[in-house]
Write an enzyme that holds these catalytic residues in place. Structure first.
Site, PDB file in Angstrom:
ATOM      1  N   HIS A   1      44.753  44.362  36.304  1.00  0.00           N
ATOM      2  CA  HIS A   1      44.772  44.713  37.731  1.00  0.00           C
ATOM      3  C   HIS A   1      46.161  45.203  38.157  1.00  0.00           C
ATOM      4  O   HIS A   1      46.890  44.484  38.838  1.00  0.00           O
ATOM      5  CB  HIS A   1      44.331  43.484  38.538  1.00  0.00           C
ATOM      6  CG  HIS A   1      44.212  43.708  40.006  1.00  0.00           C
ATOM      7  ND1 HIS A   1      43.991  44.946  40.583  1.00  0.00           N
ATOM      8  CD2 HIS A   1      44.266  42.819  41.058  1.00  0.00           C
ATOM      9  CE1 HIS A   1      43.930  44.819  41.899  1.00  0.00           C
ATOM     10  NE2 HIS A   1      44.104  43.544  42.205  1.00  0.00           N
TER      11      HIS A   1
ATOM     12  N   CYS B   1      45.031  45.958  47.341  1.00  0.00           N
ATOM     13  CA  CYS B   1      44.319  46.168  46.063  1.00  0.00           C
ATOM     14  C   CYS B   1      43.288  47.284  46.137  1.00  0.00           C
ATOM     15  O   CYS B   1      42.757  47.706  45.101  1.00  0.00           O
ATOM     16  CB  CYS B   1      43.650  44.871  45.626  1.00  0.00           C
ATOM     17  SG  CYS B   1      44.746  43.453  45.700  1.00  0.00           S
TER      18      CYS B   1
END
Ligand SMILES: CC(C)(COP(=O)(O)OP(=O)(O)OC[C@H]1O[C@@H](n2cnc3c(N)ncnc32)[C@H](O)[C@@H]1OP(=O)(O)O)[C@@H](O)C(=O)NCCC(=O)NCCS
Length: 389
Positions: A336, A83
């Site tokens: 995201h 991430c």
């Protein structure tokens, strides 16, 4: 140290997209190039942040993006740090410009996962954890962050309502962001009544699976001087870049209530910029789950340990609060798309520091921080930016 700049930054809308990763990456890249007032032939090198190429069976996106831009001879590599791929790519471009290798680089982050069902996406994402000890044993990211939340609740008395207040704030901010994935007003009660995903985390404590891309043009002072007498419209400055690692697995850590990588990366960035948390006008932090925002605020020193939850419930991190956190809506509600996230944070900073964030504008924004975590803290990148003057 030489000055390094963000000449422009732009993004696709986040959400479920019919476009492929390459199409999303090209859309964001073209927007950033156009906004910078340059042409693709000005780009000398690039980084593509992308974590789950498996989802479309397409790795090596660098040459595909550069070819799509009509500059196939320009080198571009894929950066994968789960991430935090986006922050890693920004940092690599910053290093390359500092080293004098290039004067103008394209950084583009992208992810496309909405074509996968939830179980497959959750499984692919778990490849970013320490898979042997976590993913393969059934510990998904909601489960791992659920453990972090439980540890924080045990150590500091953090309450589920306080976690919920993070989600309520970030959903409110996302309502003012046309590029956000989730446009839905929610209340603390809605969060509390939403289905449990991994106790104590519920549906509204989690970020969604998003598709999307974000791009930035990173350049040197010499390059700026060639454009519009050295002060092109919109340009902002990178004051500092911090990056650190942490153990891949949670069981290797003495304390689950802090991500050491974030503490170290933050410390490095604040030292490099000669600033403290009090100097930051707003921050975009990695709130993949509500607990992650609270841990980030404490790791970066915005609030003392154990006090971020109460501060959030009291409204001290809202758009008009003392330190606005995630004005974009954050990962929680802006979305995201993993590889894009760290670059998307820079897009928000670029818009805010140019006072072009519309209804979600943070008043008098001059100095901003981004915090982008890989997995549960195996890596973290923290950047500090200022407006040009
Ligand atoms: C929370 C989660 C399990 C929900 O997935 P799901 O049960 O398959 O949800 P669905 O896609 O079926 O969506 C059901 C509804 O909830 C909404 N929704 C889904 N995820 C949401 C989220 N995180 N927040 C708010 N709403 C969400 C959808 O929009 C949909 O609403 P609708 O019925 O009005 O259209 C999934 O979003 C998740 O795992 N998120 C975390 C992703 C992650 O781990 N990322 C890496 C972090 S390190």
């Amino acid at each position: 140290m030489k000055n390094v700049y963000v000449l422009s930054a732009a993004m696709s809308k986040y959400g479920k997209s019919p476009l492929s990763a390459r199409e999303l990456a090209l859309e964001a890249s073209r927007k950033a190039i156009e906004k910078a007032g340059i042409t693709p032939s000005d780009v000398q090198g690039g980084f593509v942040a992308n974590a789950f190429s498996l989802s479309e069976k397409q790795g090596h996106l660098g040459p595909i993006v550069m070819s799509g831009l009509g500059i196939p001879d320009v080198p571009a590599s894929t950066i994968e740090s789960a991430c935090s791929s986006g922050a890693s790519a920004i940092r690599e471009a910053w290093i390359n410009i500092l080293a004098g290798i290039y004067d103008c680089m394209l950084v583009v982050g992208v992810e496309r996962v909405s074509q996968l069902d939830t179980i497959t996406a959750t499984t692919y994402f778990s490849f970013g954890s320490d898979y042997v000890f976590e993913g393969a044993c059934g510990a998904s990211f909601p489960g791992l962050y659920g453990s972090i939340a439980r540890a924080h609740m045990t150590k500091y008395g953090t309450r589920e309502e306080e976690l919920a207040s993070v989600a309520v704030k970030n959903h409110d901010n996302a309502l003012k962001n046309p590029n956000a994935h989730l446009h839905k007003k929610i209340t603390i009660d809605d969060v509390m009544k939403s289905p449990v995903v991994a106790s104590p985390l519920k549906l509204y404590d989690a970020c969604p699976f998003s598709d999307g891309a974000a791009a930035a043009i990173i350049c040197s002072e010499e390059f700026l001087k060639r454009l519009n007498g050295g002060k092109p419209e919109g340009v902002i400055k990178i004051l500092a870049s911090g990056r650190a690692g942490g153990t891949g697995a949670l069981h290797q850590r003495p304390d689950l209530t802090t991500l050491k990588a974030a503490v170290l990366a933050g410390r490095e960035a604040f030292k490099m910029a000669s600033l403290t948390p009090k100097d930051i006008d707003f921050a975009e932090v990695h709130d993949c789950f509500t607990i992650a925002e609270l841990v980030a605020l404490e790791d970066l020193g915005f609030f003392p340990r154990g006090e971020a939850a109460k501060a959030t419930l009291e409204g001290r991190t809202t758009l008009k609060g003392e330190i606005p956190i995630n004005p974009s809506g954050g990962l929680k509600a802006k979305g995201h798309p993993v590889g894009a996230t760290g670059v998307g944070q820079v897009v928000e900073v670029y818009e805010q520091l140019n006072h072009k964030a519309g209804e979600r504008q943070v008043s008098d924004a001059r100095i901003a921080l981004t915090h982008n975590v890989g997995a549960t803290g195996g890596s973290c990148g923290v950047h500090i930016f200022s407006s040009f003057d």
